[in-house]
Write an enzyme that holds these catalytic residues in place. Structure first.
Site, mmCIF file in Angstrom:
data_model
loop_
_atom_site.group_PDB
_atom_site.id
_atom_site.type_symbol
_atom_site.label_atom_id
_atom_site.label_comp_id
_atom_site.label_asym_id
_atom_site.label_seq_id
_atom_site.Cartn_x
_atom_site.Cartn_y
_atom_site.Cartn_z
ATOM 1 N N ARG A 93 0.824 -1.206 0.000
ATOM 2 C CA ARG A 93 0.000 0.000 0.000
ATOM 3 C C ARG A 93 0.859 1.257 0.000
ATOM 4 O O ARG A 93 0.339 2.346 -0.191
ATOM 5 C CB ARG A 93 -0.832 0.046 1.285
ATOM 6 C CG ARG A 93 -2.125 -0.735 1.290
ATOM 7 C CD ARG A 93 -3.286 0.195 1.183
ATOM 8 N NE ARG A 93 -4.440 0.006 2.048
ATOM 9 C CZ ARG A 93 -5.111 -1.096 2.286
ATOM 10 N NH1 ARG A 93 -4.714 -2.243 1.823
ATOM 11 N NH2 ARG A 93 -6.199 -1.071 3.028
ATOM 12 N N ARG A 127 -22.491 -1.592 2.122
ATOM 13 C CA ARG A 127 -22.210 -3.025 2.231
ATOM 14 C C ARG A 127 -22.402 -3.569 3.652
ATOM 15 O O ARG A 127 -22.139 -2.897 4.634
ATOM 16 C CB ARG A 127 -20.828 -3.377 1.668
ATOM 17 C CG ARG A 127 -19.646 -3.061 2.543
ATOM 18 C CD ARG A 127 -18.358 -3.465 1.831
ATOM 19 N NE ARG A 127 -17.195 -2.869 2.502
ATOM 20 C CZ ARG A 127 -15.966 -2.911 2.016
ATOM 21 N NH1 ARG A 127 -15.716 -3.467 0.854
ATOM 22 N NH2 ARG A 127 -14.972 -2.361 2.687
ATOM 23 N N ARG A 162 -18.888 -3.632 8.630
ATOM 24 C CA ARG A 162 -17.522 -3.437 9.096
ATOM 25 C C ARG A 162 -17.447 -2.138 9.872
ATOM 26 O O ARG A 162 -17.991 -1.126 9.454
ATOM 27 C CB ARG A 162 -16.583 -3.363 7.884
ATOM 28 C CG ARG A 162 -15.832 -4.645 7.650
ATOM 29 C CD ARG A 162 -15.050 -4.585 6.376
ATOM 30 N NE ARG A 162 -14.052 -3.526 6.363
ATOM 31 C CZ ARG A 162 -13.147 -3.396 5.401
ATOM 32 N NH1 ARG A 162 -13.121 -4.242 4.405
ATOM 33 N NH2 ARG A 162 -12.276 -2.412 5.427
ATOM 34 N N ARG A 173 -9.723 6.875 4.613
ATOM 35 C CA ARG A 173 -9.189 5.761 3.823
ATOM 36 C C ARG A 173 -8.974 6.165 2.370
ATOM 37 O O ARG A 173 -7.968 5.808 1.758
ATOM 38 C CB ARG A 173 -10.133 4.557 3.912
ATOM 39 C CG ARG A 173 -10.006 3.814 5.254
ATOM 40 C CD ARG A 173 -11.264 3.056 5.608
ATOM 41 N NE ARG A 173 -11.549 1.945 4.730
ATOM 42 C CZ ARG A 173 -12.771 1.432 4.564
ATOM 43 N NH1 ARG A 173 -13.812 1.940 5.211
ATOM 44 N NH2 ARG A 173 -12.953 0.421 3.761
HETATM 45 P P1 ADP Z 1 -9.959 -1.098 2.609
HETATM 46 O O1 ADP Z 1 -9.133 -1.383 1.387
HETATM 47 O O2 ADP Z 1 -11.406 -1.261 2.376
HETATM 48 O O3 ADP Z 1 -9.609 0.181 3.311
HETATM 49 P P2 ADP Z 1 -8.726 -3.412 3.963
HETATM 50 O O4 ADP Z 1 -9.635 -4.497 4.390
HETATM 51 O O5 ADP Z 1 -7.784 -3.691 2.848
HETATM 52 O O6 ADP Z 1 -9.681 -2.190 3.687
HETATM 53 O O7 ADP Z 1 -7.878 -2.885 5.220
HETATM 54 C C1 ADP Z 1 -8.504 -2.455 6.395
HETATM 55 C C2 ADP Z 1 -7.486 -1.725 7.270
HETATM 56 O O8 ADP Z 1 -6.399 -2.613 7.598
HETATM 57 C C3 ADP Z 1 -6.829 -0.516 6.633
HETATM 58 O O9 ADP Z 1 -7.602 0.664 6.756
HETATM 59 C C4 ADP Z 1 -5.514 -0.443 7.424
HETATM 60 O O10 ADP Z 1 -5.713 0.123 8.718
HETATM 61 C C5 ADP Z 1 -5.150 -1.901 7.624
HETATM 62 N N1 ADP Z 1 -4.292 -2.393 6.506
HETATM 63 C C6 ADP Z 1 -4.604 -3.360 5.595
HETATM 64 N N2 ADP Z 1 -3.595 -3.549 4.713
HETATM 65 C C7 ADP Z 1 -2.609 -2.672 5.064
HETATM 66 C C8 ADP Z 1 -1.316 -2.362 4.554
HETATM 67 N N3 ADP Z 1 -0.800 -2.988 3.472
HETATM 68 N N4 ADP Z 1 -0.594 -1.400 5.172
HETATM 69 C C9 ADP Z 1 -1.062 -0.765 6.248
HETATM 70 N N5 ADP Z 1 -2.284 -0.989 6.782
HETATM 71 C C10 ADP Z 1 -3.051 -1.935 6.221
#
Ligand code: ADP
Ligand code: ZN
Length: 216
Positions: A93, A127, A162, A173
């Site tokens: 990310r 959702r 969620r 986000r």
């Molecule tokens: P979305 O893409 O809908 O925001 P995710 O389910 O992918 O949600 O992730 C939920 C949360 O988990 C993020 O908002 C973050 O806090 C954490 N997270 C997930 N993947 C990462 C990552 N690669 N780096 C940092 N935080 C992460």
């Protein structure tokens, strides 16, 4: 060697989870690794990792790179992944995460899922899932066939949303995504691994469409 190591990248609500299920229809053994799912699982079980991630997730902020990187590294080193390849959903990310990944593994493609911002909002704020079986629904786009009854398990739906799917957290986000996306896209473009996918209607993709996208 055929492509077997994929990164799914796109804003929250771009349908990375749904698209992963589509890929699994074509490549049934591929390992789906969703960092968000792993964090939510740890949160639920109140593990040390879950406790570390909680405050960030609640605010819609990213968990610190070193925590995520270590977690993904452990997962990628397991035998099933080495054998069957992976779909990385939600990682990398950030640029440091991408650089760390390059030391662990060489991905074949990064699929950038592109979706209009208004659609994203509808998808995320609408959702919910069935508390009994986890089936996913959407208030606006994907209601159950019979109101209040789960299509999949037949139970009366107990609404489960969620905790980070609310307007306030969503803004964070999306902003975080925008900020981090640019350098990451540039990085993978330079490596010639970037592929853009119009993800507004991935459920309509045929197996052939998916194979084309994956270049397999
Ligand atoms: P979305 O893409 O809908 O925001 P995710 O389910 O992918 O949600 O992730 C939920 C949360 O988990 C993020 O908002 C973050 O806090 C954490 N997270 C997930 N993947 C990462 C990552 N690669 N780096 C940092 N935080 C992460
Ligand atoms: Zn159900």
């Amino acid at each position: 060697m055929k492509n077997s190591k994929f990164i799914l990248f796109g804003p929250p609500g771009s349908g990375k989870g749904t698209f992963s299920s589509q890929i699994k229809k074509v490549l049934p053994n591929i390992i789906h690794i969703s960092t968000g799912d792993i964090f939510r699982e740890n949160l639920k079980n109140e593990t040390p990792l879950g406790n570390k991630a909680k405050s960030y997730m609640d605010k819609g902020k990213l968990v610190p790179d070193e925590v995520v990187i270590e977690m993904v590294q452990d997962r990628l080193n397991k035998a099933d992944v080495k054998e069957n390849g992976y779909i990385l959903d939600g990682f990398p990310r950030t640029l440091p995460q991408a650089k760390a990944l390059s030391e662990i593994s060489d991905p074949d493609l990064l699929l950038l899922l592109e979706v209009d911002r208004d659609i994203i909002k509808k998808r995320i704020l609408g959702r919910y899932s069935c508390k009994e079986c986890g089936a996913l629904y959407n208030k606006y786009t994907l209601p159950p066939k019979q109101e209040g009854i789960c299509d999949k398990c037949g139970a009366e739906i107990k609404f489960e949303q969620r905790s980070d799917d609310n307007e306030e957290t969503l803004k964070n986000r999306l902003d975080t995504y925008e900020k981090n996306a640019k350098p990451l896209i540039k990085y993978y473009k330079k490596k010639k691994l970037l592929k853009r996918v119009n993800a507004e209607n991935t459920l309509a993709f045929s197996e052939e469409d998916i194979k084309d996208i994956l270049e397999i």
